[in-house]
Motif scaffolding. Structure first.
Motif, PDB file in Angstrom:
ATOM      1  N   SER A  36     -21.379  -8.939  35.660  1.00 45.92           N
ATOM      2  CA  SER A  36     -21.484  -9.385  34.530  1.00 45.92           C
ATOM      3  C   SER A  36     -22.782 -10.297  34.569  1.00 45.92           C
ATOM      4  O   SER A  36     -23.183 -10.873  35.689  1.00 45.92           O
ATOM      5  CB  SER A  36     -20.441 -10.582  34.269  1.00 45.92           C
ATOM      6  OG  SER A  36     -20.143 -11.402  34.903  1.00 45.92           O
ATOM      7  N   ASP A  37     -23.416 -10.785  33.564  1.00 45.67           N
ATOM      8  CA  ASP A  37     -24.688 -11.394  33.418  1.00 45.67           C
ATOM      9  C   ASP A  37     -24.375 -12.262  32.064  1.00 45.67           C
ATOM     10  O   ASP A  37     -23.838 -11.753  30.914  1.00 45.67           O
ATOM     11  CB  ASP A  37     -25.988 -10.645  33.467  1.00 45.67           C
ATOM     12  CG  ASP A  37     -27.142 -11.624  33.558  1.00 45.67           C
ATOM     13  OD1 ASP A  37     -27.014 -12.710  34.160  1.00 45.67           O
ATOM     14  OD2 ASP A  37     -28.248 -11.115  33.110  1.00 45.67           O
ATOM     15  N   ARG A  38     -25.207 -13.430  31.972  1.00 42.92           N
ATOM     16  CA  ARG A  38     -25.042 -14.126  30.519  1.00 42.92           C
ATOM     17  C   ARG A  38     -26.584 -14.827  30.542  1.00 42.92           C
ATOM     18  O   ARG A  38     -26.881 -15.448  31.500  1.00 42.92           O
ATOM     19  CB  ARG A  38     -23.914 -15.265  30.851  1.00 42.92           C
ATOM     20  CG  ARG A  38     -23.810 -15.854  29.418  1.00 42.92           C
ATOM     21  CD  ARG A  38     -22.521 -17.009  29.611  1.00 42.92           C
ATOM     22  NE  ARG A  38     -22.063 -17.429  28.249  1.00 42.92           N
ATOM     23  CZ  ARG A  38     -22.236 -18.585  27.638  1.00 42.92           C
ATOM     24  NH1 ARG A  38     -22.921 -19.437  28.490  1.00 42.92           N
ATOM     25  NH2 ARG A  38     -21.725 -18.938  26.712  1.00 42.92           N
ATOM     26  N   ILE A  49     -26.672 -16.282  22.689  1.00 40.74           N
ATOM     27  CA  ILE A  49     -26.244 -16.112  23.622  1.00 40.74           C
ATOM     28  C   ILE A  49     -25.875 -14.508  23.804  1.00 40.74           C
ATOM     29  O   ILE A  49     -25.116 -14.112  23.027  1.00 40.74           O
ATOM     30  CB  ILE A  49     -24.826 -16.671  23.913  1.00 40.74           C
ATOM     31  CG1 ILE A  49     -24.831 -18.054  23.417  1.00 40.74           C
ATOM     32  CG2 ILE A  49     -23.852 -16.687  25.017  1.00 40.74           C
ATOM     33  CD1 ILE A  49     -23.647 -18.955  23.225  1.00 40.74           C
ATOM     34  N   HIS A  50     -26.080 -13.947  25.118  1.00 41.26           N
ATOM     35  CA  HIS A  50     -25.851 -12.586  25.301  1.00 41.26           C
ATOM     36  C   HIS A  50     -25.182 -12.507  26.739  1.00 41.26           C
ATOM     37  O   HIS A  50     -25.520 -12.907  27.533  1.00 41.26           O
ATOM     38  CB  HIS A  50     -27.564 -11.830  25.639  1.00 41.26           C
ATOM     39  CG  HIS A  50     -28.018 -11.889  24.377  1.00 41.26           C
ATOM     40  ND1 HIS A  50     -29.130 -12.522  24.014  1.00 41.26           N
ATOM     41  CD2 HIS A  50     -28.026 -11.173  23.096  1.00 41.26           C
ATOM     42  CE1 HIS A  50     -29.444 -12.597  22.851  1.00 41.26           C
ATOM     43  NE2 HIS A  50     -28.910 -11.455  22.264  1.00 41.26           N
ATOM     44  N   GLU A  51     -24.078 -11.532  26.452  1.00 40.42           N
ATOM     45  CA  GLU A  51     -23.346 -11.639  27.607  1.00 40.42           C
ATOM     46  C   GLU A  51     -23.355 -10.058  27.844  1.00 40.42           C
ATOM     47  O   GLU A  51     -23.072  -9.327  27.019  1.00 40.42           O
ATOM     48  CB  GLU A  51     -21.784 -11.983  27.469  1.00 40.42           C
ATOM     49  CG  GLU A  51     -21.649 -13.413  27.301  1.00 40.42           C
ATOM     50  CD  GLU A  51     -20.459 -13.972  26.915  1.00 40.42           C
ATOM     51  OE1 GLU A  51     -19.615 -14.635  27.725  1.00 40.42           O
ATOM     52  OE2 GLU A  51     -19.684 -13.482  25.846  1.00 40.42           O
TER      53      GLU A  51
END
Length: 187
Positions: A36-38, A49-51
């Motif tokens: 995962s990355d945020r 906000i992009h997850e």
């Protein structure tokens, strides 16, 4: 290398990827582990906000693509975007098939695509005042959108005048010779 966005008209595959993600989210993305990355960006009066998540477990990929129709499939990807502007909050979740498994590469690919799309929308809104269009009858709005895209591409390809698309559009309206140059593709 590919990243292909799945849409709900793609039937079972879309539904299965969506369900796989929902189960993983319930499980806390633990088994099997997801990358995962945020990313959080602020500017122009908004917060974005992009997850991002990727899953490359071979068993899951075989389950999703048992007939191996997607040659080179290495992972599935999910991006959840949230945009906050004043009191308005919008959320969107997108699902992807990937030929790579790195969540960082996935985030970069998605963001670069959004950058291209956003710049096109900005030009269409500024140069063509697309947002002000009040065409609502039949297919008029869709037809005009096609004509705007053709116009945009013709103006972008014309390189003899070193000004922006908006100025080129005005110049083509004022000078028939320049309009013919744009339409003929002659520079």
């Amino acid at each position: 290398m590919f990243d292909i966005r799945l849409k709900d008209n793609q039937g079972n595959l879309y539904d299965e990827v969506k369900a796989t993600f929902a189960l993983a989210e319930k499980d806390g993305f633990a088994n099997p582990p997801w990358e995962s990355d945020r990313q959080v960006e602020k500017g122009h009066g908004r917060l974005e906000i992009h997850e991002y998540w990727t899953q490359s477990d071979p068993d899951i990929l075989v389950y999703l693509d048992p007939e191996q129709k997607w040659k080179g499939l290495q992972a599935i990807g999910v991006v959840r975007a949230e945009r906050r502007m004043e009191q308005k909050i919008t959320k969107e979740t997108r699902y992807f098939l990937l030929s790579f498994s790195s969540v960082k590469n996935f985030a970069t690919a998605v963001r670069s695509h959004w950058g291209i799309e956003n710049s096109l929308h900005w030009v269409l809104d500024i140069a063509f005042r697309e947002e002000e269009s009040r065409m609502r009858l039949g297919h008029a709005n869709e037809n005009l959108a096609v004509l705007r895209h053709i116009n945009f591409n013709l103006l972008r390809q014309e390189t003899s005048s070193r000004v922006g698309v908006h100025a080129k559009r005005l110049k083509a309206g004022w000078h028939t010779s320049y309009l013919l140059r744009v339409l003929d593709g002659v520079n």
